[in-house]
Design a protein around this motif. Structure first.
Motif, PDB file in Angstrom:
ATOM      1  N   SER A 297     -22.791 -10.990  10.991  1.00  0.00           N
ATOM      2  CA  SER A 297     -21.558 -10.217  11.120  1.00  0.00           C
ATOM      3  C   SER A 297     -20.452 -10.997  11.833  1.00  0.00           C
ATOM      4  O   SER A 297     -19.279 -10.702  11.652  1.00  0.00           O
ATOM      5  CB  SER A 297     -21.838  -8.927  11.884  1.00  0.00           C
ATOM      6  N   GLY A 298     -20.857 -11.964  12.655  1.00  0.00           N
ATOM      7  CA  GLY A 298     -19.852 -12.725  13.380  1.00  0.00           C
ATOM      8  C   GLY A 298     -19.318 -12.021  14.610  1.00  0.00           C
ATOM      9  O   GLY A 298     -18.541 -12.594  15.356  1.00  0.00           O
ATOM     10  N   SER A 299     -19.732 -10.789  14.826  1.00  0.00           N
ATOM     11  CA  SER A 299     -19.228 -10.068  16.003  1.00  0.00           C
ATOM     12  C   SER A 299     -20.214 -10.209  17.153  1.00  0.00           C
ATOM     13  O   SER A 299     -21.430 -10.165  16.969  1.00  0.00           O
ATOM     14  CB  SER A 299     -18.998  -8.603  15.667  1.00  0.00           C
ATOM     15  N   LYS A 300     -19.669 -10.400  18.350  1.00  0.00           N
ATOM     16  CA  LYS A 300     -20.513 -10.630  19.517  1.00  0.00           C
ATOM     17  C   LYS A 300     -21.232  -9.348  19.916  1.00  0.00           C
ATOM     18  O   LYS A 300     -20.778  -8.243  19.637  1.00  0.00           O
ATOM     19  CB  LYS A 300     -19.646 -11.116  20.681  1.00  0.00           C
ATOM     20  N   THR A 301     -22.353  -9.519  20.542  1.00  0.00           N
ATOM     21  CA  THR A 301     -23.057  -8.348  21.059  1.00  0.00           C
ATOM     22  C   THR A 301     -23.342  -8.563  22.532  1.00  0.00           C
ATOM     23  O   THR A 301     -23.373  -9.689  23.033  1.00  0.00           O
ATOM     24  CB  THR A 301     -24.405  -8.136  20.345  1.00  0.00           C
ATOM     25  N   ALA A 302     -23.576  -7.435  23.213  1.00  0.00           N
ATOM     26  CA  ALA A 302     -23.885  -7.493  24.637  1.00  0.00           C
ATOM     27  C   ALA A 302     -25.248  -8.125  24.876  1.00  0.00           C
ATOM     28  O   ALA A 302     -25.572  -8.525  25.987  1.00  0.00           O
ATOM     29  CB  ALA A 302     -23.845  -6.085  25.221  1.00  0.00           C
ATOM     30  N   ARG A 303     -26.020  -8.210  23.794  1.00  0.00           N
ATOM     31  CA  ARG A 303     -27.390  -8.692  23.970  1.00  0.00           C
ATOM     32  C   ARG A 303     -27.466 -10.214  24.042  1.00  0.00           C
ATOM     33  O   ARG A 303     -28.528 -10.766  24.310  1.00  0.00           O
ATOM     34  CB  ARG A 303     -28.274  -8.162  22.845  1.00  0.00           C
ATOM     35  N   LEU A 304     -26.355 -10.897  23.752  1.00  0.00           N
ATOM     36  CA  LEU A 304     -26.352 -12.355  23.860  1.00  0.00           C
ATOM     37  C   LEU A 304     -25.248 -12.768  24.849  1.00  0.00           C
ATOM     38  O   LEU A 304     -24.105 -12.335  24.707  1.00  0.00           O
ATOM     39  CB  LEU A 304     -26.053 -12.982  22.493  1.00  0.00           C
ATOM     40  N   ASN A 305     -25.617 -13.583  25.847  1.00  0.00           N
ATOM     41  CA  ASN A 305     -24.577 -14.008  26.789  1.00  0.00           C
ATOM     42  C   ASN A 305     -23.852 -15.248  26.265  1.00  0.00           C
ATOM     43  O   ASN A 305     -24.233 -15.812  25.231  1.00  0.00           O
ATOM     44  CB  ASN A 305     -25.163 -14.215  28.182  1.00  0.00           C
ATOM     45  N   GLU A 306     -22.816 -15.657  27.004  1.00  0.00           N
ATOM     46  CA  GLU A 306     -21.965 -16.739  26.524  1.00  0.00           C
ATOM     47  C   GLU A 306     -22.729 -18.043  26.321  1.00  0.00           C
ATOM     48  O   GLU A 306     -22.523 -18.752  25.338  1.00  0.00           O
ATOM     49  CB  GLU A 306     -20.801 -16.980  27.517  1.00  0.00           C
ATOM     50  N   THR A 307     -23.635 -18.345  27.247  1.00  0.00           N
ATOM     51  CA  THR A 307     -24.416 -19.579  27.128  1.00  0.00           C
ATOM     52  C   THR A 307     -25.240 -19.549  25.844  1.00  0.00           C
ATOM     53  O   THR A 307     -25.316 -20.553  25.105  1.00  0.00           O
ATOM     54  CB  THR A 307     -25.395 -19.721  28.320  1.00  0.00           C
ATOM     55  N   GLN A 308     -25.872 -18.412  25.600  1.00  0.00           N
ATOM     56  CA  GLN A 308     -26.703 -18.302  24.400  1.00  0.00           C
ATOM     57  C   GLN A 308     -25.850 -18.508  23.154  1.00  0.00           C
ATOM     58  O   GLN A 308     -26.257 -19.204  22.222  1.00  0.00           O
ATOM     59  CB  GLN A 308     -27.396 -16.935  24.355  1.00  0.00           C
ATOM     60  N   LEU A 309     -24.670 -17.892  23.140  1.00  0.00           N
ATOM     61  CA  LEU A 309     -23.781 -18.043  21.988  1.00  0.00           C
ATOM     62  C   LEU A 309     -23.389 -19.507  21.792  1.00  0.00           C
ATOM     63  O   LEU A 309     -23.326 -20.002  20.663  1.00  0.00           O
ATOM     64  CB  LEU A 309     -22.524 -17.187  22.167  1.00  0.00           C
ATOM     65  N   ALA A 310     -23.179 -20.185  22.939  1.00  0.00           N
ATOM     66  CA  ALA A 310     -22.840 -21.608  22.865  1.00  0.00           C
ATOM     67  C   ALA A 310     -23.993 -22.399  22.255  1.00  0.00           C
ATOM     68  O   ALA A 310     -23.795 -23.286  21.418  1.00  0.00           O
ATOM     69  CB  ALA A 310     -22.516 -22.134  24.252  1.00  0.00           C
TER      70      ALA A 310
END
Ligand SMILES: Nc1ncnc2c1ncn2[C@@H]1O[C@H](COP(=O)(O)OP(=O)(O)O)[C@@H](O)[C@H]1O
Ligand SMILES: [Mg+2]
Lengths: 416, 272
Positions: free
Chosen positions: A148-161
């Motif tokens: 979906s490309g939309s962020k979720t609360a279940r992943l933090n910024e580091t994880q997204l990186a």
């Protein structure tokens, strides 16, 4: 004013009325069709992501050291695949060193990954001793983020990186989701599939068909052709019609009381589900078979009797074959009902969480509509798509059944 | 439609000779009831060998009902009850040990509306023979089918398409197919209930000719609403009125010199 003038006047009015009626009709058809399109669009757009899944490439070292094995081992029973998988994950991000960060990193991968790593080696033992790329599943949160490309609360910024890093390295690939079609239910959304429920549905509907079709047709033939015309038969007829209107959950209660508690049949089993659904579809089959038999012209019966066919021969050589298209239509409607039925199966325990794919009529199983119900109730985002995807599978199942019915009907229909 | 008041009183004894020598079928004091309603009153009539008896009368007078007693087709109507002495070659056809299936193989029937099975022409004709096991080999069955179609005067028209559906034939051909189907089981008697009423004049003429030929082998009873047809095909004619057999006699005599007033009214077209 002549008659012709009067008729002309009224004619204009009549034509206008006819045109208006035609527009009402078109509007009705259009409304119905629009609802269908909206429904289908909604289901298909929601289901679409579930048909794809993201894989990530790990470079797994199948070495004795990484697997905690003796040098030169040939058995992998005691191998530490979890460790090897973790090592491969950490190797991708050498800069991550804190324990908490490492745990966050590992969370990006499906818990199924270590089994995929293991299966790869078991299927191909010659890999032992080498380092190989293995495509494994991502965690469902990562997968739905990628979908979906939309962020979720279940992943933090580091994880997204981290995910971004993996993508940039070309280690993430989107593939057709074969997992969905080859597994049963699971607590891990990324490996939950519909095969278990589909097999359950197939077994259940098969039992239902095998029980309800012969009984229904024979009952209809007897009532229509052989039964004496008296009060008892009238009473039976009224009861059959009433039975068709009984709420389906009542049949579930009956199944629970009779098949499971009294006859001691297994819970959650397709055989019991099929029997319960057979009870439910019998009235449908009997009623439609009776009207199909009634519609066979009496002249055919007279023709057969007139050359000396017995009643039996007349019925089974002429009447039933000619009624067969109608009988099949009724049967398919009944089977379609049975396929979509949930309530009675809840009562006999087919609502249980079942991971294994049922292999037979007595294995614990669930069915597609119940799987849909269970998934619709789950909080994970992936299950929203899976719910719609399961609905698509159920619809496809129905379409196949209808196609079969149309084919059979064409075969039996003598258009001469 | 001027009916004289004494006409119904006159409905009683049958006028004319109901007997023939050496009858194939005979009926005595036949009464038929549909539930409470009596449809046939006390009818007695003989059917001679190799002759055609025409049953005529206004519609609803019970011709079909009476005809259907002769092969127990009325058994299929639950509310229908038949009383009387009905015999085929001195055998009581309503006796307990008379099997209606066997009876119908011996007394065949052709219906008003052509009713071929939705099967091939061949299978239509072969159906009865197969049913009763009349042919032991395929060749014998072929022989039965061909000769039946020939006797029904249909063979020349269909010999190239025996495997095509019987329902694809024209109305007249279908009716001859039904006749072929009936004679394929070699019945002794053929009952025909208005066999030509759904056909055009040409097809009707063919069927009438056929009936005349079939007479040489079979005993035939035919219901017809056409007096011309009765006059053309039958040797004896029976006139029914309101469930009673009013008059019976040689066809010539009935049409030229009817004895009963009702018969005369009917054949002169005063009602019917
Ligand atoms: N199946 C039936 N049930 C009840 N009454 C019937 C049935 N068939 C015929 N009848 C009655 O019996 C009478 C004779 O009918 P039918 O034999 O068909 O006359 P026809 O053939 O001379 O026109 C009619 O009054 C008709 O209403
Ligand atoms: Mg009639």
């Amino acid at each position: 004013m002549t008659n012709t003038d009067r008729i002309k006047q009224s004619l204009a009015k009549r034509y206008k009325r006819e045109r208006r009626f035609q527009w009402y009709g078109r509007a009705a058809v259009f409304a119905g069709f629009a609802f269908l399109v909206v429904l289908m669009l909604d289901i298909f757009t929601k289901a679409y992501p579930a048909f794809f899944i993201h894989y990530v490439k790990l470079d797994v070292a199948y070495t004795a050291e990484a697997l905690d094995l003796e040098e030169g081992a040939t058995e992998f029973d005691n191998a530490n695949f979890r460790g090897a998988t973790r090592d491969a994950i950490y190797a991708l991000f050498p800069e991550v060193s804190k324990r908490k960060d490492k745990r966050d990193l590992a969370k990006l991968f499906s818990s199924e990954a270590e089994f995929q790593v293991r299966n790869r080696l078991l299927n191909n033992p010659s890999l032992f001793g080498s380092t190989t790329s293995v495509w494994v599943l991502l965690d469902d949160d990562v997968d739905s983020y990628l979908q979906s490309g939309s962020k979720t609360a279940r992943l933090n910024e580091t994880q997204l990186a981290h995910v971004q890093t993996l993508q940039d390295a070309g280690r993430i690939e989107r593939r057709f989701n074969t997992v969905f079609f080859s597994t049963g239910d699971s607590r891990e959304p990324e490996i939950a599939g519909v095969l278990g429920a589909t097999m359950g549905s197939i077994f259940t509907v098969t039992v239902c068909l095998l029980v309800a079709f012969p009984i229904g047709v024979l009952a209809a033939v007897y009532l229509e052709e052989f039964a004496p015309q008296n009060r008892w038969v009238d009473l039976i007829e009224i009861n059959i019609n009433n039975l068709a209107a009984v709420p389906s959950i009542v049949f579930g209660l009956l199944g629970l009381a009779v098949f499971i508690n009294f006859f001691g049949m297994p819970r959650s089993a397709p055989v019991v589900g099929g029997l319960v659904l057979a009870l439910m579809t019998l009235p449908t089959i009997i009623i439609s078979s009776r009207s199909a038999i009634k519609a066979v012209p009496p002249s055919i019966r007279e023709a057969a009797l007139g050359v000396g066919a017995s009643k039996m021969q007349t019925v089974f050589q002429h009447v039933v074959p000619l009624a067969m298209p109608g009988i099949l239509t009724g049967t398919i409607i009944g089977m379609a009902q049975a396929l979509g039925e949930t309530a009675p199966l809840l009562m006999i325990g087919m609502v249980a969480f079942i991971v294994d794919i049922p292999q037979g009529f007595t294995d614990s199983a669930t069915v597609l509509p119940i799987q849909i119900y269970l998934w619709a109730d789950s909080p994970e985002r992936t299950f929203v798509a899976k719910t719609s995807a399961a609905i698509v599978v159920l619809l496809a199942f129905l379409v196949c059944m209808n196609a079969l019915a149309v084919f059979l009907r064409k075969k039996f229909e003598k258009n001469w | 439609m001027a009916e004289k008041p004494d006409m119904h009183q006159a409905l009683g004894e049958t006028v004319g000779d109901i007997f023939v020598d050496n009858p194939k079928m005979s009926t005595r004091n036949t009464n038929v009831f549909y539930g409470e309603k009596q449809a046939i009153h006390n009818v007695s009539l003989d059917f001679g060998k190799n002759s055609v008896v025409a049953l005529i009368g206004p519609s609803g007078c019970g011709k079909s009902t009476f005809l259907r007693c002769l092969n127990r087709m009325n058994d299929t109507i639950p509310i229908c009850r038949v009383e009387g002495d009905l015999k085929l070659d001195d055998e009581d056809i309503y006796a307990k040990d008379m099997d209606p299936v066997l009876l119908r193989a011996r007394v065949g029937m052709v219906f008003q509306k052509p009713n071929p099975f939705p099967k091939s022409i061949y299978d239509n004709v072969a159906y009865g023979a197969r049913l009763h096991g009349l042919a032991r080999t395929r060749a014998e069955l072929d022989e039965i089918v061909v000769s039946s179609l020939q006797r029904a005067g249909l063979f020349e028209e269909v010999k190239d398409r025996l495997q095509s559906p019987g329902t694809g034939l024209s109305g007249g051909q279908q009716q001859r197919l039904c006749i072929a189907r009936t004679i394929a089981v070699s019945p002794e008697v053929i009952l025909m209930d208005e066999p030509a009423s759904a056909l055009d004049p040409i097809a009707t003429a063919i069927i009438e000719e056929l009936i005349d030929e079939l007479r040489s082998k079979y005993t035939i009873a035919i219901v017809t609403h056409s007096m011309q047809q009765a006059a053309r095909v039958s040797q004896r004619t029976a006139y029914f009125h309101m469930g009673r057999l009013v008059e019976v006699g040689e066809t010539n005599q009935i049409f030229t010199n009817p004895q009963h007033e009702l018969t005369e009214n009917y054949i002169t077209g005063r009602f019917g």
